[in-house]
Design a protein around this motif. Structure first.
Motif, mmCIF file in Angstrom:
data_model
loop_
_atom_site.group_PDB
_atom_site.id
_atom_site.type_symbol
_atom_site.label_atom_id
_atom_site.label_comp_id
_atom_site.label_asym_id
_atom_site.label_seq_id
_atom_site.Cartn_x
_atom_site.Cartn_y
_atom_site.Cartn_z
ATOM 1 N N ARG A 1 0.832 -1.205 0.000
ATOM 2 C CA ARG A 1 0.000 0.000 0.000
ATOM 3 C C ARG A 1 0.865 1.252 0.000
ATOM 4 O O ARG A 1 0.641 2.186 -0.771
ATOM 5 C CB ARG A 1 -0.932 -0.001 1.215
ATOM 6 N N LYS A 2 1.882 1.278 0.851
ATOM 7 C CA LYS A 2 2.757 2.444 0.962
ATOM 8 C C LYS A 2 3.520 2.690 -0.343
ATOM 9 O O LYS A 2 3.627 3.825 -0.810
ATOM 10 C CB LYS A 2 3.742 2.232 2.118
ATOM 11 N N SER B 1 2.595 1.846 -3.317
ATOM 12 C CA SER B 1 1.615 2.318 -4.297
ATOM 13 C C SER B 1 1.272 3.787 -4.097
ATOM 14 O O SER B 1 1.116 4.536 -5.057
ATOM 15 C CB SER B 1 0.331 1.480 -4.200
ATOM 16 N N GLU B 2 1.144 4.189 -2.844
ATOM 17 C CA GLU B 2 0.813 5.585 -2.541
ATOM 18 C C GLU B 2 1.931 6.528 -2.987
ATOM 19 O O GLU B 2 1.666 7.629 -3.469
ATOM 20 C CB GLU B 2 0.563 5.752 -1.040
ATOM 21 N N HIS C 1 -6.736 3.368 -9.052
ATOM 22 C CA HIS C 1 -5.686 4.248 -9.575
ATOM 23 C C HIS C 1 -5.716 4.128 -11.096
ATOM 24 O O HIS C 1 -6.360 3.233 -11.660
ATOM 25 C CB HIS C 1 -4.305 3.864 -9.025
ATOM 26 N N PHE D 1 -3.911 6.873 -6.076
ATOM 27 C CA PHE D 1 -4.239 5.659 -5.331
ATOM 28 C C PHE D 1 -5.156 6.030 -4.173
ATOM 29 O O PHE D 1 -4.845 6.915 -3.388
ATOM 30 C CB PHE D 1 -2.959 4.991 -4.825
ATOM 31 N N SER D 2 -6.278 5.355 -4.075
ATOM 32 C CA SER D 2 -7.292 5.732 -3.089
ATOM 33 C C SER D 2 -6.994 5.246 -1.687
ATOM 34 O O SER D 2 -7.530 5.769 -0.724
ATOM 35 C CB SER D 2 -8.657 5.187 -3.521
ATOM 36 N N GLY D 3 -6.151 4.221 -1.578
ATOM 37 C CA GLY D 3 -5.854 3.664 -0.267
ATOM 38 C C GLY D 3 -6.940 2.738 0.253
ATOM 39 O O GLY D 3 -6.823 2.165 1.329
#
Length: 194
Positions: A95-96, A98-99, A129, A189-191
């Protein structure tokens, strides 16, 4: 000049691979740096991961490593990164990364690389995304994946439009050319997690 700033690189940590894969990793790291891109990757020191980081750093890139505690103990964190973040789980790591990324490059790798690639493709399919995904098909390594994507579409588990989510190229030079031509993504990226 590209509007993209930080490129996430997914690749293998194996130290046993053929020289052609190591050369591709080195060229990718060098070209990302020479083209003015920052790099975010899994933070490891081994295999293609370490080679990408070493060459990006050697040519002036800011390289951020995101590594989970588990792999920090098993594989070890790259000691010379610009920035390192140790996180709790593999999920948090992905996740990190990707963000932080504006786009993704995928080099040859094993199950972990496939996991990262399929997750980012799925997130794209779910409109979480719209970031560029570039797969460097060194030595035809990803040909079976191309065939699998074709079969998924043929069997109607995906649509032909989904085949455009990833761009296959043969060399790091082609990958950089694609990145430079790419506009900044409109959908960050929406998270969100499914």
């Amino acid at each position: 000049m590209s509007a993209l700033k930080t490129i996430c690189v997914y690749c293998g940590a194996s130290t046993r691979v053929d020289a052609i894969y190591r050369e591709t990793a080195a060229r990718t790291g060098e070209l990302l740096a020479r083209s003015g891109f920052n790099v975010v990757y899994g933070g490891g020191r081994l295999g293609l991961m370490g080679i990408v980081a070493d060459n990006a750093l050697a040519h002036g890139s800011h390289v951020t490593g995101i590594i989970p505690t588990l792999l920090e103990k098993i594989e070890g964190t790259h000691p010379g990164l610009s920035e390192t973040e140790v996180v709790d789980t593999m999920h948090t790591r992905k996740r990190k990364m990707s963000e932080l990324a504006d786009a993704f490059i995928i080099l040859p790798g094993g199950f972990g690389t496939l996991d990262e690639l399929f997750e980012i493709l799925t997130w794209r399919q779910l409109q979480m995304h719209d970031k560029l995904i570039v797969i460097i098909n060194t030595n035809g390594y990803w040909d079976p994946l191309k065939a699998l994507i074709h079969n998924i579409i043929e069997e109607k588990f995906a649509t032909p439009a989904h085949a455009t989510f990833a761009k296959f190229v043969a060399t790091p030079d082609e990958a950089i050319h694609v990145l430079i031509q790419e506009p900044e993504p409109e959908l960050a990226f929406s998270g969100q997690h499914i």
